[in-house]
Write a protein that holds these residues in place. Structure first.
Motif, PDB file in Angstrom:
ATOM      1  N   ASP A 131      50.465  41.038  26.929  1.00 21.12           N
ATOM      2  CA  ASP A 131      49.551  41.764  26.061  1.00 21.12           C
ATOM      3  C   ASP A 131      48.183  41.923  26.732  1.00 21.12           C
ATOM      4  N   ASP A 132      47.429  42.941  26.360  1.00 24.70           N
ATOM      5  CA  ASP A 132      46.111  43.168  26.947  1.00 24.70           C
ATOM      6  C   ASP A 132      45.184  41.972  26.763  1.00 24.70           C
ATOM      7  N   ARG A 133      45.405  41.211  25.707  1.00 22.63           N
ATOM      8  CA  ARG A 133      44.569  40.044  25.453  1.00 22.63           C
ATOM      9  C   ARG A 133      44.645  39.049  26.606  1.00 22.63           C
ATOM     10  N   VAL A 134      45.831  38.960  27.220  1.00 23.82           N
ATOM     11  CA  VAL A 134      46.009  38.069  28.379  1.00 23.82           C
ATOM     12  C   VAL A 134      45.074  38.467  29.501  1.00 23.82           C
ATOM     13  N   TRP A 135      45.004  39.757  29.780  1.00 22.87           N
ATOM     14  CA  TRP A 135      44.180  40.244  30.891  1.00 22.87           C
ATOM     15  C   TRP A 135      42.691  40.139  30.566  1.00 22.87           C
ATOM     16  N   LEU A 136      42.317  40.435  29.336  1.00 20.10           N
ATOM     17  CA  LEU A 136      40.909  40.333  28.962  1.00 20.10           C
ATOM     18  C   LEU A 136      40.426  38.890  28.991  1.00 20.10           C
ATOM     19  N   ASP A 137      41.298  37.960  28.584  1.00 24.95           N
ATOM     20  CA  ASP A 137      40.942  36.536  28.652  1.00 24.95           C
ATOM     21  C   ASP A 137      40.729  36.105  30.098  1.00 24.95           C
ATOM     22  N   LYS A 138      41.571  36.614  30.983  1.00 26.01           N
ATOM     23  CA  LYS A 138      41.430  36.266  32.404  1.00 26.01           C
ATOM     24  C   LYS A 138      40.136  36.836  32.972  1.00 26.01           C
ATOM     25  N   ILE A 139      39.824  38.062  32.635  1.00 23.34           N
ATOM     26  CA  ILE A 139      38.602  38.702  33.123  1.00 23.34           C
ATOM     27  C   ILE A 139      37.363  37.918  32.697  1.00 23.34           C
ATOM     28  N   GLN A 140      37.407  37.346  31.490  1.00 22.97           N
ATOM     29  CA  GLN A 140      36.247  36.664  30.934  1.00 22.97           C
ATOM     30  C   GLN A 140      36.234  35.157  31.229  1.00 22.97           C
ATOM     31  N   ASN A 141      37.348  34.635  31.743  1.00 24.29           N
ATOM     32  CA  ASN A 141      37.461  33.202  31.990  1.00 24.29           C
ATOM     33  C   ASN A 141      36.428  32.753  33.029  1.00 24.29           C
ATOM     34  N   PRO A 142      35.609  31.724  32.729  1.00 21.97           N
ATOM     35  CA  PRO A 142      34.550  31.298  33.662  1.00 21.97           C
ATOM     36  C   PRO A 142      35.068  30.868  35.030  1.00 21.97           C
ATOM     37  N   GLN A 143      36.223  30.201  35.079  1.00 24.74           N
ATOM     38  CA  GLN A 143      36.747  29.751  36.368  1.00 24.74           C
ATOM     39  C   GLN A 143      37.204  30.930  37.223  1.00 24.74           C
ATOM     40  N   TRP A 144      37.865  31.895  36.603  1.00 22.14           N
ATOM     41  CA  TRP A 144      38.263  33.086  37.346  1.00 22.14           C
ATOM     42  C   TRP A 144      37.031  33.883  37.791  1.00 22.14           C
ATOM     43  N   ARG A 145      36.003  33.938  36.934  1.00 14.18           N
ATOM     44  CA  ARG A 145      34.780  34.649  37.304  1.00 14.18           C
ATOM     45  C   ARG A 145      34.101  33.965  38.499  1.00 14.18           C
ATOM     46  N   GLU A 146      34.132  32.641  38.504  1.00 13.67           N
ATOM     47  CA  GLU A 146      33.538  31.906  39.622  1.00 13.67           C
ATOM     48  C   GLU A 146      34.306  32.156  40.913  1.00 13.67           C
ATOM     49  N   LEU A 147      35.629  32.164  40.828  1.00 12.02           N
ATOM     50  CA  LEU A 147      36.448  32.449  42.005  1.00 12.02           C
ATOM     51  C   LEU A 147      36.179  33.855  42.509  1.00 12.02           C
ATOM     52  N   TYR A 148      36.107  34.804  41.591  1.00 14.25           N
ATOM     53  CA  TYR A 148      35.801  36.195  41.969  1.00 14.25           C
ATOM     54  C   TYR A 148      34.444  36.268  42.669  1.00 14.25           C
ATOM     55  N   SER A 149      33.456  35.519  42.157  1.00 13.43           N
ATOM     56  CA  SER A 149      32.133  35.517  42.763  1.00 13.43           C
ATOM     57  C   SER A 149      32.177  34.987  44.191  1.00 13.43           C
ATOM     58  N   GLU A 150      32.958  33.931  44.412  1.00 11.50           N
ATOM     59  CA  GLU A 150      33.079  33.362  45.755  1.00 11.50           C
ATOM     60  C   GLU A 150      33.773  34.331  46.713  1.00 11.50           C
ATOM     61  N   VAL A 151      34.787  35.019  46.234  1.00  9.86           N
ATOM     62  CA  VAL A 151      35.477  36.021  47.057  1.00  9.86           C
ATOM     63  C   VAL A 151      34.521  37.160  47.404  1.00  9.86           C
ATOM     64  N   GLU A 152      33.711  37.569  46.435  1.00  9.12           N
ATOM     65  CA  GLU A 152      32.753  38.653  46.664  1.00  9.12           C
ATOM     66  C   GLU A 152      31.720  38.268  47.723  1.00  9.12           C
ATOM     67  N   LYS A 153      31.316  37.005  47.733  1.00  3.96           N
ATOM     68  CA  LYS A 153      30.329  36.567  48.727  1.00  3.96           C
ATOM     69  C   LYS A 153      30.846  36.769  50.143  1.00  3.96           C
ATOM     70  N   ARG A 154      32.146  36.502  50.336  1.00  4.54           N
ATOM     71  CA  ARG A 154      32.706  36.612  51.680  1.00  4.54           C
ATOM     72  C   ARG A 154      33.290  37.987  51.969  1.00  4.54           C
ATOM     73  N   TYR A 155      33.902  38.611  50.965  1.00  4.41           N
ATOM     74  CA  TYR A 155      34.642  39.849  51.218  1.00  4.41           C
ATOM     75  C   TYR A 155      34.174  41.023  50.364  1.00  4.41           C
ATOM     76  N   GLY A 156      32.913  40.948  49.866  1.00  2.00           N
ATOM     77  CA  GLY A 156      32.391  42.100  49.140  1.00  2.00           C
ATOM     78  C   GLY A 156      32.449  43.351  50.003  1.00  2.00           C
ATOM     79  N   ASP A 157      32.115  43.159  51.277  1.00  5.43           N
ATOM     80  CA  ASP A 157      32.269  44.216  52.283  1.00  5.43           C
ATOM     81  C   ASP A 157      33.513  43.878  53.101  1.00  5.43           C
TER      82      ASP A 157
END
Length: 321
Positions: free
Chosen positions: A68-94
């Motif tokens: 369900d879409d709720r699964v994906w929205l929860d993942k997008i908003q999850n603080p741990q996933w957001r932190e991981l995304y932030s770390e990936v962006e630091k290294r591979y934003g470009d």
């Protein structure tokens, strides 16, 4: 006069070798390769309830219909996933440097495997599945960026022997590993030597597809582990021969000498000094010896059975001191 002639001969041979290499590399460089890189993780973590449908329509294969879409929205908003995304962006934003590396790799692939179809490249953030890592299919190359943040990243709670594989420099060798599985036929029998040759073929492809990488980088060793293999090659080979292991079908040998592990299992004091996968490293040297000793094409070697490769390799490691 003789001294000058001798020096000219040496220089001629040296430059001749460089010319031979440069001809291949010039031919590789001339191959037109332009890959489209789709940054799925950017689209996904940049989505919200209003834009998620658009992301799903653009990347339908990343969204199992049973979720369900709720699964994906929860993942997008999850603080741990957001932190991981932030770390990936630091290294591979470009991702431009990695895009260039991937294109250079596929130029080599197209040179040696001209019928290969260029894939669409997708970067993602997944579940840190270190056993699968890169996914390569006929038309897709999927790169999980969370697995290439550097061995000492605080997110990695893995055994030390696995961490070498999390270096950014391991990304292209892992792509070759995934590609190799589409080109190297699996072992046609259950003997230990068949598995060693299979692993050796996979590693040999890294020799030709990643010419600017070190042997340690190709197999995922540290420089110290690679040095250990070179210094103990003859001893390891003698150990396998004296115990009649080559044509054994005992599956336990794979976990001892081929599968990823903190060390290889000789059941001796040297175990803790050795790297894992020493059997794969030995198989690599056998395939290299075969290619030096026989005038065969790469494609012919890949489909040649292990017994023939072993017997015609004339493999003989240097005697240990």
């Amino acid at each position: 006069m003789k001294k000058h002639l001798w020096m000219l001969m040496i220089l001629s041979l040296a430059f001749g070798g460089c010319d031979k290499k440069s001809k291949v590399e010039k031919a590789v460089e001339a191959i037109p390769v332009q890959l489209k890189v789709h940054r799925f993780e950017k689209a996904f973590f940049g989505a919200n309830a209003q834009t998620l449908l658009q992301v799903k329509q653009e990347y339908p294969f990343f969204f199992p219909p049973e979720n369900d879409d709720r699964v994906w929205l929860d993942k997008i908003q999850n603080p741990q996933w957001r932190e991981l995304y932030s770390e990936v962006e630091k290294r591979y934003g470009d991702f431009s440097a990695q895009t260039q590396q991937t294109e250079d790799l596929f130029k080599h692939i197209k040179y040696y495997f001209p019928k290969t179809k260029l894939p669409q490249v997708y970067t993602i953030i997944a579940e840190m599945d270190y056993q699968t890592k890169i996914v390569y299919t006929r038309d897709k190359l999927i790169i999980p960026l969370e697995l290439y943040l550097g061995r000492n990243h605080r997110f990695y709670e893995f055994p030390e022997y696995l961490k070498e594989g999390f270096e950014p420099r391991q990304m292209m060798p892992d792509v070759v590993t995934a590609f190799s599985r589409t080109q190297v036929p699996p072992p046609d029998n259950a003997t230990f030597i068949a598995q060693l040759i299979y692993e050796g073929k996979m590693l040999y492809l890294k020799d030709i597809l990643l010419p600017d990488y070190t042997d340690a980088e190709r197999i995922g060793y540290s420089a110290q582990q690679q040095k250990w293999c070179q210094e103990n090659e003859a001893y390891v080979w003698r150990y396998l021969i004296e115990r009649d292991m080559l044509y054994s079908t005992e599956q336990k040998l794979l976990s001892r000498f081929v599968n990823p592990a903190p060390f290889s299992k000789f059941y001796l004091e040297i175990d803790n000094e050795s790297p894992g996968r020493i059997g794969a490293w030995i198989g690599w040297q056998i395939v290299r010896s075969y290619m030096k000793s026989n005038d065969v094409s790469l494609q012919t070697m890949l489909v040649t059975d292990a017994k023939q490769i072993f017997e015609q390799s004339h493999y003989k490691p240097k005697k240990d001191e």
